[in-house]
Structure formats: structure tokens, C-alpha cells
Design an enzyme around this catalytic site. Structure first.
Site, PDB file in Angstrom:
ATOM      1  N   GLY A  14       0.823  -1.211   0.000  1.00 40.59           N
ATOM      2  CA  GLY A  14       0.000   0.000   0.000  1.00 40.59           C
ATOM      3  C   GLY A  14       0.851   1.252   0.000  1.00 40.59           C
ATOM      4  O   GLY A  14       0.483   2.273   0.591  1.00 40.59           O
ATOM      5  N   ALA A  15       1.985   1.202  -0.691  1.00 37.78           N
ATOM      6  CA  ALA A  15       2.948   2.304  -0.626  1.00 37.78           C
ATOM      7  C   ALA A  15       2.505   3.552  -1.375  1.00 37.78           C
ATOM      8  O   ALA A  15       3.131   4.604  -1.236  1.00 37.78           O
ATOM      9  CB  ALA A  15       4.300   1.838  -1.155  1.00 37.78           C
ATOM     10  N   ASP A  65      -2.194  -8.008  -5.611  1.00 36.23           N
ATOM     11  CA  ASP A  65      -3.359  -8.035  -4.729  1.00 36.23           C
ATOM     12  C   ASP A  65      -2.966  -8.847  -3.503  1.00 36.23           C
ATOM     13  O   ASP A  65      -2.840 -10.075  -3.583  1.00 36.23           O
ATOM     14  CB  ASP A  65      -4.550  -8.670  -5.447  1.00 36.23           C
ATOM     15  CG  ASP A  65      -5.812  -8.710  -4.587  1.00 36.23           C
ATOM     16  OD1 ASP A  65      -5.729  -8.378  -3.385  1.00 36.23           O
ATOM     17  OD2 ASP A  65      -6.876  -9.082  -5.110  1.00 36.23           O
ATOM     18  N   VAL A  66      -2.745  -8.175  -2.369  1.00 41.21           N
ATOM     19  CA  VAL A  66      -2.235  -8.866  -1.182  1.00 41.21           C
ATOM     20  C   VAL A  66      -3.240  -9.848  -0.598  1.00 41.21           C
ATOM     21  O   VAL A  66      -2.896 -10.673   0.247  1.00 41.21           O
ATOM     22  CB  VAL A  66      -1.790  -7.867  -0.097  1.00 41.21           C
ATOM     23  CG1 VAL A  66      -0.576  -7.075  -0.565  1.00 41.21           C
ATOM     24  CG2 VAL A  66      -2.929  -6.946   0.317  1.00 41.21           C
ATOM     25  N   ASN A  93       1.057  -2.393   5.201  1.00 44.97           N
ATOM     26  CA  ASN A  93       0.332  -1.132   5.320  1.00 44.97           C
ATOM     27  C   ASN A  93      -0.921  -1.068   4.451  1.00 44.97           C
ATOM     28  O   ASN A  93      -1.794  -0.234   4.680  1.00 44.97           O
ATOM     29  CB  ASN A  93       1.285   0.022   4.955  1.00 44.97           C
ATOM     30  CG  ASN A  93       0.577   1.348   4.803  1.00 44.97           C
ATOM     31  OD1 ASN A  93       0.154   1.959   5.773  1.00 44.97           O
ATOM     32  ND2 ASN A  93       0.443   1.800   3.559  1.00 44.97           N
ATOM     33  N   TYR A 159     -14.039  -2.809  10.105  1.00 41.96           N
ATOM     34  CA  TYR A 159     -12.631  -2.417  10.210  1.00 41.96           C
ATOM     35  C   TYR A 159     -11.994  -3.019  11.453  1.00 41.96           C
ATOM     36  O   TYR A 159     -10.907  -3.595  11.404  1.00 41.96           O
ATOM     37  CB  TYR A 159     -12.558  -0.892  10.241  1.00 41.96           C
ATOM     38  CG  TYR A 159     -11.178  -0.284  10.153  1.00 41.96           C
ATOM     39  CD1 TYR A 159     -10.276  -0.672   9.167  1.00 41.96           C
ATOM     40  CD2 TYR A 159     -10.794   0.714  11.045  1.00 41.96           C
ATOM     41  CE1 TYR A 159      -9.029  -0.091   9.072  1.00 41.96           C
ATOM     42  CE2 TYR A 159      -9.540   1.303  10.956  1.00 41.96           C
ATOM     43  CZ  TYR A 159      -8.662   0.897   9.968  1.00 41.96           C
ATOM     44  OH  TYR A 159      -7.417   1.482   9.881  1.00 41.96           O
ATOM     45  N   VAL A 160     -12.681  -2.900  12.575  1.00 37.93           N
ATOM     46  CA  VAL A 160     -12.163  -3.444  13.831  1.00 37.93           C
ATOM     47  C   VAL A 160     -12.039  -4.967  13.746  1.00 37.93           C
ATOM     48  O   VAL A 160     -11.042  -5.555  14.212  1.00 37.93           O
ATOM     49  CB  VAL A 160     -13.067  -3.036  15.011  1.00 37.93           C
ATOM     50  CG1 VAL A 160     -12.741  -3.836  16.263  1.00 37.93           C
ATOM     51  CG2 VAL A 160     -12.924  -1.539  15.289  1.00 37.93           C
ATOM     52  N   ALA A 161     -13.023  -5.624  13.154  1.00 30.23           N
ATOM     53  CA  ALA A 161     -12.972  -7.074  13.023  1.00 30.23           C
ATOM     54  C   ALA A 161     -11.742  -7.504  12.226  1.00 30.23           C
ATOM     55  O   ALA A 161     -11.033  -8.451  12.603  1.00 30.23           O
ATOM     56  CB  ALA A 161     -14.243  -7.594  12.360  1.00 30.23           C
ATOM     57  N   LYS A 163      -8.903  -5.738  11.686  1.00 30.49           N
ATOM     58  CA  LYS A 163      -7.662  -5.381  12.371  1.00 30.49           C
ATOM     59  C   LYS A 163      -7.427  -6.241  13.612  1.00 30.49           C
ATOM     60  O   LYS A 163      -6.290  -6.575  13.942  1.00 30.49           O
ATOM     61  CB  LYS A 163      -7.675  -3.905  12.746  1.00 30.49           C
ATOM     62  CG  LYS A 163      -7.561  -2.955  11.558  1.00 30.49           C
ATOM     63  CD  LYS A 163      -6.237  -3.120  10.826  1.00 30.49           C
ATOM     64  CE  LYS A 163      -6.040  -2.042   9.774  1.00 30.49           C
ATOM     65  NZ  LYS A 163      -4.760  -2.198   9.030  1.00 30.49           N
TER      66      LYS A 163
END
Length: 254
Positions: A14-15, A65-66, A93, A159-161, A163
Site C-alpha cells: 500500500g505504498a 493483490d495482497v 500497510n 474495520y475493527v474485526a 484489524k
């Protein structure tokens, strides 16, 4: 004492993002050669590549695609074919954007998307790049988490799930590969001032700043500085850490 990443190669996923560009450039300033990962924005990857080359660093921009293991494997092949070594430093990132809403209204596909971009990214980067670190008996993995993982505010659920799932993978990984002198740590930014904020003059948010003990928002450079530290030999006995860089807005408890 200075952060010296000379003779190291760093991959930043994600640079081309707001934070990713600053992380990649900062690691290059510390002496590292840089593998610029991008998913879609080839133009920004090219511009960042030019900026890093102007520092005298060796760099390459690679699309992947990570969330797909085969794609990450192809990225590694491209890197090796270009004459780079497998990275000594991996900065996870990359992040997927989506619309935040309540649990009752959030589409189930958004949870899958966040699982793919957070948890599977961690798994794929580890599978592809950790074996070479084990062979060298050294390495640094730095993942970008978020203060949201501790806040659990309304509308943050997908998002929390993602992360929190990522957090679990990296904590287990730290224990599994620590014997090889590979460290695995997470940096958790608060709501960070980026170049976009500077251009739009949106650096200030009194409502947010009022909750932060330091009474301000952090900057992208402040986040990148911590990443550089964790990527260096100065952090050689730190692993398994979740480090908020949020001005005290969240505090990891003992």
C-alpha cells in the site's frame, strides 16, 4: 545514535497511499532500498519510485493483490527477477476502503473484504517472505493497525474485526518465529494528518483533539518514524508489541 537501514531491503505494501508514501520515503531516507507495492495506482507508484531514486536508493514498483496468495508470490518473483533480494523488512500497510455504517446495516461483503485485506494480507506476506528471513536468521515485520481496534466505536465493526483478526495472526507469528531473531510488531495510528489534509487545510479537528492527551492529531511522519525504529536494529528486543501512536488517545493496558 541514528536509524541506519543501509544494506537492507524494505517492502511497503500500500505504498501509494497517504501513509504508505511517507513510510516508504522515510525508510529510504534511513538507507533502505525500497520495494513499492501498489494495487491500482501505477502513476503514484511511479512518482514515488522517482522520488526514492533521487535519494540514491534502489527501488522497484510492483503490482499485486495482497488478498491473493498467487499474486503475492508473483510479486516476489518480480522482485527477485529485478535483482532485489527478498526483503529484510516487511511493512504491511495496505488497506481496503469501504463505507462505515452500523452492524445492522453493514453489508456482509464488507466484513469479508476487511478479512481479506487485513488477515489474509498478514498470512500471505508471512508465507511468502518469512522463509528467507528464517534462512538469514534476522528480519523485521511491521504491521499498521489502528487505534480503532481498542476504541470499538459505532460504525467501526468491519474495520475493527479485520484489524483485530490481523492482530491475532501477528501475535502468534511473533511467538512462532522469534527464535530466528525475526521481530513482529504493530503500529496503531490515531486519526493522522496526511498530505491530503495539508492540501485541503483539514488538519484540525477540535472534537477529536479534545479527547487526545497531547491535544492534537499526529502526523504521517510521526507514524513513519516509529515504523523506521521498529524496522531497525535499535528495536532488536521488541516483538509481539501493539504500539499506539495516537497521542495517548488509546493506551495499551497491562
Amino acid at each position: 545514535m541514528q536509524i541506519d537501514l543501509s544494506h537492507k531491503t524494505a517492502l511497503v505494501t500500500g505504498a501509494t497511499g497517504e501513509l504508505g508514501r511517507v513510510i516508504a520515503y522515510t525508510l529510504a531516507q534511513c538507507g533502505a532500498d525500497i520495494i513499492i507495492h501498489y494495487h491500482q495506482n501505477e502513476a503514484k507508484a511511479g512518482k514515488l519510485k522517482q522520488q526514492i531514486e533521487e535519494l540514491g536508493r534502489k527501488t522497484i514498483a510492483v503490482q499485486a493483490d495482497v488478498a491473493e496468495l498467487d499474486s503475492v508470490l508473483r510479486m516476489k518473483e518480480s522482485v527477485l527477477e529485478a535483482g532485489f533480494s527478498s526483503p529484510d523488512i516487511v511493512v504491511a500497510n495496505a488497506v481496503s476502503q469501504y463505507t462505515w455504517t452500523s452492524v445492522l446495516e453493514q453489508d456482509s461483503s464488507d466484513y469479508v473484504d476487511q478479512f481479506n485485506s487485513c488477515v489474509l494480507q498478514a498470512v500471505h506476506l508471512s508465507k511468502v517472505f518469512v522463509p528467507a528471513m528464517i534462512e538469514r536468521q534476522t528480519g523485521r515485520i511491521v504491521a499498521i493497525n489502528t487505534e480503532c481496534a481498542m476504541q470499538n466505536f459505532p460504525t467501526q465493526s468491519a474495520y475493527v474485526a479485520g484489524k483485530r483478526g490481523m492482530d491475532g495472526v501477528y501475535r502468534v507469528l511473533a511467538k512462532e518465529i522469534g527464535e530466528h531473531q525475526i521481530t513482529v510488531n504493530q503500529v496503531a495510528p490515531g486519526w493522522t494528518i496526511s498530505e491530503k489534509d495539508r492540501l485541503n487545510h483539514t488538519e484540525r479537528s477540535e472534537s477529536y483533539e479534545s479527547t487526545v492527551p497531547l491535544k492534537r492529531r499526529g502526523t504521517d511522519q510521526e507514524i513513519a518514524n516509529v515504523v523506521a525504529f521498529l524496522a531497525s536494529d535499535l528495536s532488536s528486543f521488541i516483538t509481539g508489541a501493539y504500539i499506539p501512536v495516537a497521542g495517548g488517545n488509546v493506551m495499551a493496558s497491562i
